[in-house]
Design a protein around this motif. Structure first.
Motif, mmCIF file in Angstrom:
data_model
loop_
_atom_site.group_PDB
_atom_site.id
_atom_site.type_symbol
_atom_site.label_atom_id
_atom_site.label_comp_id
_atom_site.label_asym_id
_atom_site.label_seq_id
_atom_site.Cartn_x
_atom_site.Cartn_y
_atom_site.Cartn_z
ATOM 1 N N HIS A 1 1.573 -8.819 -9.424
ATOM 2 C CA HIS A 1 0.871 -8.551 -8.173
ATOM 3 C C HIS A 1 1.566 -7.414 -7.434
ATOM 4 O O HIS A 1 2.793 -7.361 -7.348
ATOM 5 N N SER B 1 2.268 -5.008 -3.934
ATOM 6 C CA SER B 1 2.445 -5.271 -2.513
ATOM 7 C C SER B 1 1.187 -4.839 -1.760
ATOM 8 O O SER B 1 0.338 -4.124 -2.301
ATOM 9 N N GLU B 2 1.071 -5.262 -0.533
ATOM 10 C CA GLU B 2 -0.130 -4.944 0.240
ATOM 11 C C GLU B 2 -0.174 -3.472 0.628
ATOM 12 O O GLU B 2 -1.248 -2.876 0.723
ATOM 13 N N THR B 3 0.990 -2.922 0.869
ATOM 14 C CA THR B 3 1.066 -1.508 1.241
ATOM 15 C C THR B 3 2.013 -0.784 0.280
ATOM 16 O O THR B 3 2.792 -1.414 -0.431
ATOM 17 N N GLU C 1 -5.606 4.162 3.101
ATOM 18 C CA GLU C 1 -5.981 3.175 2.094
ATOM 19 C C GLU C 1 -6.206 3.907 0.773
ATOM 20 O O GLU C 1 -6.897 4.924 0.729
ATOM 21 N N TYR D 1 -3.858 -0.451 -2.253
ATOM 22 C CA TYR D 1 -2.971 -0.509 -1.095
ATOM 23 C C TYR D 1 -3.752 -0.327 0.199
ATOM 24 O O TYR D 1 -4.667 0.499 0.286
ATOM 25 N N ASP D 2 -3.358 -1.118 1.207
ATOM 26 C CA ASP D 2 -3.955 -0.977 2.532
ATOM 27 C C ASP D 2 -3.367 0.243 3.231
ATOM 28 O O ASP D 2 -2.295 0.742 2.857
#
Length: 499
Positions: free
Chosen positions: A325, A327-329, A424, A450-451
Motif C-alpha cells: 500500500h 502512502s496517501e501523499t 493530486e 497520491y492526494d
C-alpha cells in the motif's frame, strides 16, 4: 257324499309349506340382519370413537409421544418448547470440557472452541412436530402406535470446520510431545552459519478430532469425556540442505532515519525481521512478523520505514510482492512509488517466487540508515542489472492550495516556503532491465495514487512593534495572499523590523 276312507286323507302340498317357511325365515333373517347391522354400527362407532380419541389425545401443536430430536425427548412439547430445550442442552454441551491426556500431561478443550456447530434444529423440530399429523385417521393411528413401540428419532450431523478444529487441537497439545526443530541460519560477520534440523513427535490431531466427534453422543448425555492422545512423527519444515542454497545477495535497500526516537523503535522492529526465512512458494506478512509489538505505541514513521526498506529490497531481489500500500501523499523519505506503509489495516506481503529459501537481514548501519537485505540463491545472469524510474501524471484541474502559518521565530517581513506542496497525481513505477549494459526491457511495477498536498508558507511575526505583529497575525488569519503580502511589505518598511 261318501267320505274318504280312514288313513287316506289328502296330504298337504309340500311346495306350499316350504314357501311359507322361507317367508318366515326371511322375516327372521331380516330382523337378525338388522340387529347385526346395528351392532356392527355400534362396534364401528365405538372403534372409530376410540381411534379418534387416541389420535387426537394431544393438541395439534404438541409433538407426539416417544419422538426424539438430537437425542432429546421432545414428547408433548410445542416447537418453541422443543427448540428451547435443545438450545439449553447445547449451551451446556458446548461449554463442557473434553479432557486430552498424554504421558501425564493434560489439556481441556470445548466443543465451542473447536468450532463444532449444531445441525438445522429448526427444520428437525418442524419435522418432528409434523409426525403423525398427516394422512387419514387410520394412517395417523398406525404411525402413532408405531412410535409407541419404537421411538422416532430425528438427527442431523454436527457441522465441523476441520481446519479450525485441528488448529485448536494443535495449540492445546503443543507441549504434549517434543516437536521437530527446523534447521536455522544466521549471518555473523558476513558468514552464514547453519544449525541442523531435528525430528520430533506431534499429536495425531485428526485421530483426536475423529474420537471427539464419535463421542459427541456422550456429551449430549452429560457424560465426562477423556481422550488419550497418541503421537505421530513430526518432520521439520526446513532442513540444512534447504538452507545451504542461501549464499547470494539478491536485493538490498536503505532508508534514512531522521530522529533518535524513531531509531529506538526501529532497533526493536529490526530484531523481529532480522533472520526471517521465507520458503519457496510461501509468503511473509510483515504484520505477523511484527505482531509481538503491535500493542506497543510504535510511530507510523517507524512502521513505514520498516515496510519501505523491505519493499525496496524485494523490488531489487525481484521476488513476489503480493500486497503493498502506498502512502496517501507523496513521501519525503523516499522516491514516490518506492514507499510502503504498514498499519492494522494495511500489510506488506513478500512472496518467495524462487526455488530456494530467502533469508532476510535487517539492521541499522553507522550512517543512521535502516538497511534491509534479502539473500538466497542467485539464478539471474551476472551481466543483468535492474533500476527503477517513475513517471508522474498530474490530475487535470488539480490545484495546490497555499496555507500560511505564523512563525514567531522568523523576523517580521520575511516569509519561507516550509513545504512546496504537490497536486493530486498518479506515479507509475517502472523497472528497467539491462543485459550486458544494454537496455533490454522496461516493465510497469505498479501505479500509486497520491492526494494533493498544500504548499505551506511561514510568515515571520518576530518584532518588538506590537502593532506590526498584530497586523501580520490578522493578515495570516485571513489566508488571503494579497492581504498577507501587503502586511509583509508594510512590516519590511516598518522601523521596528528586526534585521
Amino acid at each position: 257324499m261318501v267320505g274318504a276312507p280312514m288313513g287316506e286323507r289328502k296330504k298337504e302340498n309340500p311346495k306350499h309349506t316350504q314357501r311359507r317357511m322361507s317367508a318366515a325365515q326371511k322375516r327372521k333373517f331380516m330382523a337378525l340382519a338388522g340387529l347385526a347391522f346395528l351392532c356392527a354400527l355400534f362396534v364401528i362407532g365405538i372403534f372409530y370413537s376410540s381411534v379418534y380419541r387416541y389420535v387426537h389425545r394431544m393438541d395439534r401443536e404438541q409433538i407426539e409421544q416417544n419422538v426424539f430430536v438430537q437425542g432429546v425427548d421432545v414428547s408433548g412439547m410445542t416447537e418453541k418448547e422443543a427448540l428451547e430445550k435443545l438450545e439449553d442442552r447445547w449451551t451446556v454441551m458446548k461449554h463442557t470440557p473434553v479432557t486430552l491426556k498424554a504421558d501425564g500431561k493434560t489439556a481441556q478443550v470445548t466443543v465451542s472452541e473447536l468450532g463444532i456447530r449444531q445441525g438445522d434444529l429448526v427444520s428437525l423440530v418442524k419435522e418432528a412436530s409434523e409426525y403423525g399429523k398427516h394422512g387419514n385417521l387410520y394412517q395417523r393411528y398406525r404411525k402413532i402406535r408405531q412410535a409407541k413401540k419404537e421411538k422416532v428419532e430425528y438427527e442431523d450431523d454436527y457441522q465441523i470446520d476441520e481446519e479450525t478444529a485441528e488448529k485448536v487441537l494443535e495449540e492445546k497439545t503443543a507441549d504434549f510431545f517434543e516437536e521437530a526443530v527446523n534447521a536455522k541460519i544466521t549471518r555473523v560477520g558476513g558468514v552464514f552459519q547453519i544449525t541442523d534440523e531435528k525430528d520430533g513427535e506431534k499429536a495425531a490431531v485428526q485421530d483426536v478430532l475423529d474420537e471427539i466427534v464419535d463421542r459427541l453422543g456422550d456429551l449430549e448425555k452429560g457424560k465426562d469425556v477423556e481422550i488419550e492422545v497418541k503421537s505421530e512423527k513430526d518432520e521439520p519444515n526446513i532442513s540444512r540442505d534447504d538452507l545451504e542454497a542461501v549464499q547470494d545477495e539478491l536485493g538490498s535497500a536503505s532508508v534514512e532515519i531522521r530522529n533518535d526516537e524513531t531509531r529506538q523503535e526501529l532497533l526493536t522492529l529490526t530484531g523481529d525481521l532480522n533472520g526471517q526465512i521465507v520458503m519457496p512458494e510461501k509468503e511473509l506478512s510483515l504484520q505477523k512478523v511484527l505482531e509481538e509489538h503491535s500493542g506497543e505505541e510504535m510511530s507510523q514513521e517507524a512502521l513505514d520505514l520498516m515496510a519501505t526498506s523491505l519493499y525496496d529490497a524485494a523490488l531489487y531481489a525481484e521476488t513476489g510482492i503480493s500486497e503493498r500500500h502506498e502512502s496517501e501523499t507523496i513521501p519525503e523519505y523516499v522516491d514516490a512509488g518506492m514507499e510502503a506503509v504498514l498499519s492494522e489495516e494495511k500489510d506488506l506481503k513478500i512472496e518467495n517466487t524462487t526455488e530456494s529459501p530467502l533469508y532476510i537481514e535487517a539492521y541499522i548501519n553507522g550512517d543512521e540508515e535502516l538497511v534491509c537485505t534479502i539473500y538466497g540463491e542467485e539464478t539471474r545472469e551476472k551481466e543483468r542489472s535492474i533500476s527503477f524510474k517513475t513517471e508522474t501524471e498530474e490530475k487535470e484541474d488539480s490545484e495546490v492550495a497555499t496555507v500560511y502559518e505564523e512563525d514567531a521565530a522568523l523576523a517580521a517581513g520575511k516569509t519561507e516556503v516550509k513545504e512546496s506542496g504537490s497536486p493530486e497525481s498518479t506515479v507509475t513505477l517502472l523497472k528497467i532491465v539491462k543485459e550486458d549494459g544494454e537496455k533490454s526491457d522496461e516493465e510497469e511495477v505498479g501505479a500509486s495514487e497520491y492526494d494533493a498536498v498544500s504548499r505551506i508558507v511561514s510568515v515571520g511575526t518576530k518584532t518588538d512593534d506590537e502593532k506590526t505583529k498584530e497586523a501580520l497575525k490578522e493578515a495570516v488569519a485571513t489566508q488571503d495572499q494579497e492581504t498577507i503580502e501587503k502586511a509583509v511589505e508594510q512590516a519590511r518598511n516598518s522601523k521596528g523590523q528586526e534585521r
